[in-house]
Design an enzyme around this catalytic site. Structure first.
Site, PDB file in Angstrom:
ATOM      1  N   LYS A 151      48.444 -45.686 -43.887  1.00  0.00           N
ATOM      2  CA  LYS A 151      47.439 -44.796 -43.306  1.00  0.00           C
ATOM      3  C   LYS A 151      48.112 -43.807 -42.356  1.00  0.00           C
ATOM      4  O   LYS A 151      49.150 -44.127 -41.773  1.00  0.00           O
ATOM      5  CB  LYS A 151      46.421 -45.616 -42.502  1.00  0.00           C
ATOM      6  CG  LYS A 151      45.428 -46.401 -43.330  1.00  0.00           C
ATOM      7  CD  LYS A 151      44.411 -47.078 -42.420  1.00  0.00           C
ATOM      8  CE  LYS A 151      43.407 -47.889 -43.221  1.00  0.00           C
ATOM      9  NZ  LYS A 151      42.562 -47.069 -44.107  1.00  0.00           N
ATOM     10  N   ARG A 169      38.710 -55.016 -51.137  1.00  0.00           N
ATOM     11  CA  ARG A 169      38.142 -55.441 -52.421  1.00  0.00           C
ATOM     12  C   ARG A 169      39.027 -56.504 -53.065  1.00  0.00           C
ATOM     13  O   ARG A 169      38.536 -57.362 -53.793  1.00  0.00           O
ATOM     14  CB  ARG A 169      37.942 -54.218 -53.328  1.00  0.00           C
ATOM     15  CG  ARG A 169      39.213 -53.462 -53.614  1.00  0.00           C
ATOM     16  CD  ARG A 169      38.939 -52.051 -54.134  1.00  0.00           C
ATOM     17  NE  ARG A 169      38.529 -51.144 -53.046  1.00  0.00           N
ATOM     18  CZ  ARG A 169      38.121 -49.887 -53.227  1.00  0.00           C
ATOM     19  NH1 ARG A 169      38.043 -49.377 -54.439  1.00  0.00           N
ATOM     20  NH2 ARG A 169      37.786 -49.135 -52.197  1.00  0.00           N
ATOM     21  N   LYS A 214      34.757 -59.657 -45.603  1.00  0.00           N
ATOM     22  CA  LYS A 214      36.132 -59.149 -45.577  1.00  0.00           C
ATOM     23  C   LYS A 214      36.757 -59.418 -44.207  1.00  0.00           C
ATOM     24  O   LYS A 214      36.206 -59.040 -43.183  1.00  0.00           O
ATOM     25  CB  LYS A 214      36.130 -57.639 -45.864  1.00  0.00           C
ATOM     26  CG  LYS A 214      37.467 -56.937 -45.558  1.00  0.00           C
ATOM     27  CD  LYS A 214      37.429 -55.441 -45.884  1.00  0.00           C
ATOM     28  CE  LYS A 214      38.693 -54.718 -45.408  1.00  0.00           C
ATOM     29  NZ  LYS A 214      38.693 -53.272 -45.743  1.00  0.00           N
ATOM     30  N   ASP A 233      38.998 -54.318 -38.803  1.00  0.00           N
ATOM     31  CA  ASP A 233      38.751 -54.363 -40.246  1.00  0.00           C
ATOM     32  C   ASP A 233      38.383 -55.776 -40.722  1.00  0.00           C
ATOM     33  O   ASP A 233      38.281 -56.027 -41.918  1.00  0.00           O
ATOM     34  CB  ASP A 233      39.989 -53.835 -40.991  1.00  0.00           C
ATOM     35  CG  ASP A 233      39.646 -53.195 -42.329  1.00  0.00           C
ATOM     36  OD1 ASP A 233      38.464 -52.833 -42.531  1.00  0.00           O
ATOM     37  OD2 ASP A 233      40.545 -53.071 -43.174  1.00  0.00           O
TER      38      ASP A 233
HETATM   39  N1  BES Z   1      39.369 -50.507 -43.989  1.00  0.00           N
HETATM   40  C1  BES Z   1      39.355 -49.345 -44.802  1.00  0.00           C
HETATM   41  C2  BES Z   1      38.000 -48.653 -44.819  1.00  0.00           C
HETATM   42  C3  BES Z   1      37.549 -48.023 -43.544  1.00  0.00           C
HETATM   43  C4  BES Z   1      37.779 -46.668 -43.335  1.00  0.00           C
HETATM   44  C5  BES Z   1      36.852 -48.729 -42.605  1.00  0.00           C
HETATM   45  C6  BES Z   1      37.322 -46.078 -42.193  1.00  0.00           C
HETATM   46  C7  BES Z   1      36.391 -48.139 -41.452  1.00  0.00           C
HETATM   47  C8  BES Z   1      36.622 -46.800 -41.262  1.00  0.00           C
HETATM   48  C9  BES Z   1      39.690 -49.710 -46.235  1.00  0.00           C
HETATM   49  O1  BES Z   1      40.563 -50.760 -46.397  1.00  0.00           O
HETATM   50  C10 BES Z   1      40.339 -48.519 -46.840  1.00  0.00           C
HETATM   51  O2  BES Z   1      41.402 -48.169 -46.410  1.00  0.00           O
HETATM   52  N2  BES Z   1      39.683 -47.908 -47.825  1.00  0.00           N
HETATM   53  C11 BES Z   1      40.196 -46.765 -48.503  1.00  0.00           C
HETATM   54  C12 BES Z   1      39.974 -46.982 -49.981  1.00  0.00           C
HETATM   55  C13 BES Z   1      40.678 -45.971 -50.830  1.00  0.00           C
HETATM   56  C14 BES Z   1      42.176 -46.184 -50.744  1.00  0.00           C
HETATM   57  C15 BES Z   1      40.194 -46.117 -52.241  1.00  0.00           C
HETATM   58  C16 BES Z   1      39.446 -45.521 -48.016  1.00  0.00           C
HETATM   59  O3  BES Z   1      38.234 -45.616 -47.795  1.00  0.00           O
HETATM   60  O4  BES Z   1      40.081 -44.517 -47.811  1.00  0.00           O
HETATM   61 ZN    ZN Z   2      40.565 -52.140 -44.924  1.00  0.00          ZN
HETATM   62 MN    MN Z   3      42.572 -50.188 -46.344  1.00  0.00          MN
END
Ligand code: BES
Ligand code: ZN
Ligand code: MN
Length: 513
Positions: free
Chosen positions: A291, A365, A279, A302
């Protein structure tokens, strides 16, 4: 369908004139005979006491080192550190315990890392008499030292004419200096280079690293390296492939999306490759599913999965491993904008399956959906591993010591745990079963991209939907480990470059088969 890909070479080559790696690696000297006469010295001791060379040093000091150790009740247990500042003519003498057991590779790396933590400038490391069955253990001490010595200081003010930029010189006294030098120079140094590259990419801010500049940072490292073919897909190429889901993740950004493919063919020509897919979200704001502000800065990293894939390919190709490996790195920036994707939108992926967007913050994803399909169609691998900072859920479950591993096959998960243990980057399994695949059924599309808990398993199921069930497939969710808030023996505080050592170990295991 095989399309001609656009090769973006010119700008990358222009950049190659400047340094591709932001942090300098220390310079290691193995072939030395005389003990130091001044400066900073690090040595190792076991429960019995000092090594032969350590005893010699103690004699030079008239026994003051052994006396000091005795006063400190230093017992040589693994990882114990005693540092002395009053043992003239040396500036500091630091003794690190190595315990009584046979040292594994990762323990040697940790010892080297401890040594680096005690030596900022030029230093001498006395590492004779290490108890280990590993060949040339001194080279592994150097590797651990180099891993810990990483320092990203390019944005700090430096006075012109100061020597702040001179590399640190580390002089090592080891038992078989020639073997250590050979192992380090022909092999281990490249793993460190790979980790440094990944850390540079993960530490650089989002205004500096975006899809095109990611490629410009990675590509020069491969120039002149044999058996490497680099392909870059731009958005027009991606449209021709029908990568509507990956394209969706880039739509809100002023920076176009890209896909970087590094194909290393050091193995038997025509043999199916091992595929590593990472990714590469160069900054994740969450998009329209924005966010919160707290700690959003950290989403500059990321792209850790893609960075680790780039680092692993660099290490593999530079040491000339006897294997075919393809590294695939989808790259985009997740931004909110008038033309960004929305929750509820339906996008069509490369193979024609449709995806309903649950949250635009589940963008990793989406990148992987098209990347794993491209990888299978164009490279037909015998095994596919993807690595991603995919879910906060994995980070919460794993903390910062373990990457999460999800597979369809328990034996494969167990094998990955062994690889991680050898590599010094541990993984632990999370579940993935039919229920998780059922949870992502959509009312209006083929799948929906989010479905609540368990978050890491749902993320894996989304990607897994696009991986042939007969293909051995490993999903690594590294959201918890890619950034370290405090130093570990072989990782300074900050971006860990996590995954290079893990995948490097996997590549070695696969090449040995
Ligand atoms: N890049 C984030 C995941 C992440 C969170 C990495 C904290 C490192 C630290 C990912 O793209 C994301 O935002 N995931 C969401 C998914 C959700 C919307 C289903 C999450 O984990 O909140
Ligand atoms: Zn992400
Ligand atoms: Mn994200």
């Amino acid at each position: 369908m095989r399309l001609t890909a656009t090769l973006v070479l010119s700008s990358a080559l222009a950049l190659g004139a400047t340094s591709a790696v932001a942090a300098d690696m220390p310079e290691f000297r193995f072939n030395v005979t005389d003990l130091p006469e001044r400066g900073d010295v690090v040595l190792f001791a076991d429960n019995e006491g000092l090594s032969d060379l350590g005893e010699e040093l103690d004699q030079i000091l008239g026994g003051r080192l052994s006396t000091a150790l005795h006063r400190h009740e230093f017992d040589g247990s693994f990882g114990k550190i005693a540092s002395f500042h009053a043992l003239a003519p040396f500036d500091t003498v630091t003794v690190i315990g190595m315990g009584d057991e046979m040292l594994t590779k990762r323990e040697l790396h940790d010892l080297g890392g401890h040594a680096a933590s005690q030596a900022d400038g030029n230093a001498t490391v006395i590492a004779d008499g290490l108890h280990s069955r590993i060949a040339a253990p001194g080279a592994h001490i150097a590797k651990g030292f180099a891993l810990r010595a990483y320092d990203f200081d390019k944005y700090k003010f430096k006075d012109v004419g100061t020597d702040m930029d001179d590399p640190q010189v580390v002089t090592l006294h080891v038992d078989d200096a020639d073997a250590a030098l050979r192992l380090f120079d022909n092999d281990l140094v490249h793993v460190v280079e790979g980790v440094y590259l990944a850390r540079d990419l993960g530490t650089e801010p989002g205004n500096v690293i975006y899809p095109q500049t990611f490629i410009e940072r990675v590509q020069p490292g491969f120039s002149g390296v044999s058996n490497v073919h680099i392909t870059v897909l731009d958005e027009a190429d991606m449209r021709r492939y029908g990568m509507g889901v990956l394209l969706g993740t880039a739509r809100g950004s002023v920076h176009d999306g890209r896909m970087l493919i590094v194909n290393y063919t050091g193995g038997t020509p025509g043999d199916a490759p091992l595929a590593l897919v990472g990714k590469g979200v160069t900054f994740d704001t969450g998009g329209i599913s924005l966010k919160p502000n707290a700690n959003m800065w950290y989403m500059k990293s990321d792209l850790s999965g893609a960075a680790a894939v780039a680092g692993t390919l660099l290490a593999t190709a530079k040491r000339g491993e006897n294997i075919n490996v393809v590294g695939v790195m989808p790259l985009s920036e997740n931004m909110p904008a008038a033309d960004a994707i929305r929750p509820g939108d339906v996008l069509t992926s490369m193979g024609g399956k449709t995806v309903e967007i649950g949250s635009t913050d589940a963008e990793g994803r989406l990148q992987l959906i098209d990347a794993v399909q491209y990888t299978q169609q164009e490279h037909d691998p015998y095994m596919l591993l993807n690595i991603a900072t995919l879910t906060g859920a994995a980070a919460r479950a794993m903390g910062d010591d373990y990457g999460a591993v999800l597979t369809r096959d328990w034996a494969l998960s167990l094998r990955m745990m062994k690889i991680g243990d050898l590599a010094g980057e541990d993984v632990w399994p999370l579940p993935l079963n039919d229920g998780h695949f059922e949870q992502i059924e959509s009312d209006i599309a083929d799948i929906v991209s989010t479905a609540g808990n368990p978050g890491a398993s749902i993320g894996a199921a989304v990607v897994g939907t696009f991986v042939d069930e007969d293909l051995p497939w490993v999903h690594l969710d590294i959201a918890g480990v890619d950034w370290q808030d405090s130093a570990k023996p072989t990782i300074p505080k900050g971006h860990a470059g996590w995954g290079v050592r893990f995948m490097d170990e996997l590549v070695r295991a696969e090449a040995d088969k």
